[in-house]
Design an enzyme around this catalytic site. Structure first.
Site, mmCIF file in Angstrom:
data_model
loop_
_atom_site.group_PDB
_atom_site.id
_atom_site.type_symbol
_atom_site.label_atom_id
_atom_site.label_comp_id
_atom_site.label_asym_id
_atom_site.label_seq_id
_atom_site.Cartn_x
_atom_site.Cartn_y
_atom_site.Cartn_z
ATOM 1 N N ASP A 59 -44.736 -1.818 28.995
ATOM 2 C CA ASP A 59 -45.547 -0.858 30.042
ATOM 3 C C ASP A 59 -45.521 -1.568 31.260
ATOM 4 O O ASP A 59 -46.053 -2.722 31.686
ATOM 5 C CB ASP A 59 -46.990 -0.996 29.322
ATOM 6 C CG ASP A 59 -47.756 -0.152 30.428
ATOM 7 O OD1 ASP A 59 -47.443 0.272 31.512
ATOM 8 O OD2 ASP A 59 -49.142 0.291 29.866
ATOM 9 N N TYR A 148 -51.030 13.129 39.318
ATOM 10 C CA TYR A 148 -49.387 12.909 39.626
ATOM 11 C C TYR A 148 -48.992 12.787 41.160
ATOM 12 O O TYR A 148 -48.564 12.003 41.544
ATOM 13 C CB TYR A 148 -48.797 13.914 38.966
ATOM 14 C CG TYR A 148 -47.280 13.879 38.921
ATOM 15 C CD1 TYR A 148 -46.482 12.701 38.197
ATOM 16 C CD2 TYR A 148 -46.294 14.878 39.467
ATOM 17 C CE1 TYR A 148 -45.208 12.559 38.176
ATOM 18 C CE2 TYR A 148 -44.969 14.784 39.629
ATOM 19 C CZ TYR A 148 -44.323 13.569 38.846
ATOM 20 O OH TYR A 148 -43.032 13.417 38.799
ATOM 21 N N TYR A 162 -43.885 -2.267 51.782
ATOM 22 C CA TYR A 162 -43.322 -3.399 51.483
ATOM 23 C C TYR A 162 -41.848 -3.405 52.169
ATOM 24 O O TYR A 162 -41.372 -4.340 52.716
ATOM 25 C CB TYR A 162 -42.770 -3.216 50.002
ATOM 26 C CG TYR A 162 -43.753 -3.964 49.022
ATOM 27 C CD1 TYR A 162 -44.906 -3.632 48.846
ATOM 28 C CD2 TYR A 162 -43.108 -5.085 48.332
ATOM 29 C CE1 TYR A 162 -45.806 -4.357 48.135
ATOM 30 C CE2 TYR A 162 -44.011 -5.788 47.512
ATOM 31 C CZ TYR A 162 -45.361 -5.433 47.465
ATOM 32 O OH TYR A 162 -46.194 -6.219 46.596
#
Ligand code: UDP
Length: 320
Positions: A59, A148, A162
């Site tokens: 996971d 979602y 990032y």
């Protein structure tokens, strides 16, 4: 040999990407917790040596450890069918948020390029049609589908952070409706549901009056677009999808025709926040990636039907 991690690699799209990258000569590490993925999608790759293909059940919302170098990380882990993310709302939010953070952290540590699987759902129920990448969308953050949509919107935001703040190499693909072999027959999406119903001779359940539209892309075209984006220099999001738009009622009729069933259509209640229209503007993909889809729906549906015929316990239409 490039070394690549694919999260969600046992899912529909992830497994097709495993195949493609193996074909391109990559060593592939496939990670999946199998909540919506299935090892049947990748079992044909198990015969390859561990130096070419490895499956790790994991996971990715937890810290991801991969030993050795990595060149690419493809972050595809997430429930993606509405029924799945409505059933797994917390997991969906966690993998979009925490999972993307972990995948980015890993990519940064390995100096690898990360490609994020985003979605046309970032446009929500769009007020601009077709949807270009610079449209910001119309999403209900607290609606049921928001788990979602907002997870993927966060995922895009953290990928860009990032990129800008750490100089990480990131790519963002906004994936529109895609279909093909290895979709789960019971994932609740329009195509698997309609095909399974048609093959069983059951009525096809169209939600609402069926006037809502979607544009469906055959999986091989999608994978080609994603591969080109992965190899490109483009860090802004790129839509990949087939612009050939169809109403859901017409789509159901096409499936009735191609399967030769004598199933009828029944109409059921439209789910909450179901987008009324959806069609990708693919100008950016054309220009930057020189990509356009080339499998039309008739051909794509025929190839997909071959797969569903094997998967669905078909009752001949005449006897139903
Ligand atoms: N849909 C339908 N019958 C079904 C499943 C889906 O009419 O049995 C409709 C759904 O309401 C939506 C469209 O088909 O308008 C596409 O739904 P899907 O679940 O495939 O994905 P979405 O594009 O909504 O993410």
């Amino acid at each position: 040999m490039p070394r690549t991690l694919i999260t969600g690699g046992a899912g529909f799209l992830g497994s097709h990407l495993c195949d493609r990258l193996i074909e391109e000569g990559h060593e592939v590490i496939c990670m999946d917790n199998l909540i919506t993925g299935n090892t049947e999608n990748i079992e044909h790759l198990f015969e390859l040596g561990q130096d070419q293909f490895r499956f790790v059940e994991y996971d990715v919302t937890d810290y991801i450890h991969v030993s050795g170098d990595l060149d690419y990380v493809l972050h595809f882990a997430s429930p993606a069918a509405p029924d799945d993310y409505l059933r797994l709302p917390i997991q969906t939010l966690k993998v979009g948020a925490l999972g993307t953070h972990k995948a980015l952290g890993l990519a940064k540590a390995k100096d690898a390029r990360l490609l994020l699987a985003s979605t046309s759902e970032v446009y929500g129920d769009p007020l601009v049609h077709p949807q270009p990448e610079d449209y910001w969308g119309n999403v209900n953050p607290i609606g049921k589908r928001g788990v979602y949509d907002e997870a993927k919107r966060f995922a895009e935001a953290i990928a860009m952070a990032y990129n800008r703040h750490h100089g990480a190499e990131t790519r963002i693909v906004r994936i529109f409706n895609t279909y093909g072999p290895r979709m789960r027959t019971d994932d609740g999406r329009a195509l698997p549901t309609f095909m399974s119903q048609a093959l069983r001779g059951d009525p096809l359940t169209v939600y609402g009056d069926g006037s809502q539209t979607r544009a469906f892309c055959y999986v091989d075209d999608l994978v080609e677009g994603i591969y080109r984006l992965l190899m490109s220099d483009e860090s802004d999001p790129v839509n990949i999808g087939n612009p050939d738009e169809v109403t859901i009622k017409e789509f159901a009729e096409e499936i009735i025709e191609i399967t030769g069933t004598n199933s009828s259509i029944t109409y059921e209640e439209l789910p909450e926040d179901d987008p009324q229209v959806r069609q990708p503007d693919i100008s950016r993909a054309k220009e930057i990636l020189d990509w356009t889809p080339n499998v039309d729906r008739k051909e794509g549906l025929r190839r997909t039907l071959d797969y569903f015929e094997d998967e669905v316990d078909a009752v001949p239409a005449e006897t139903s």
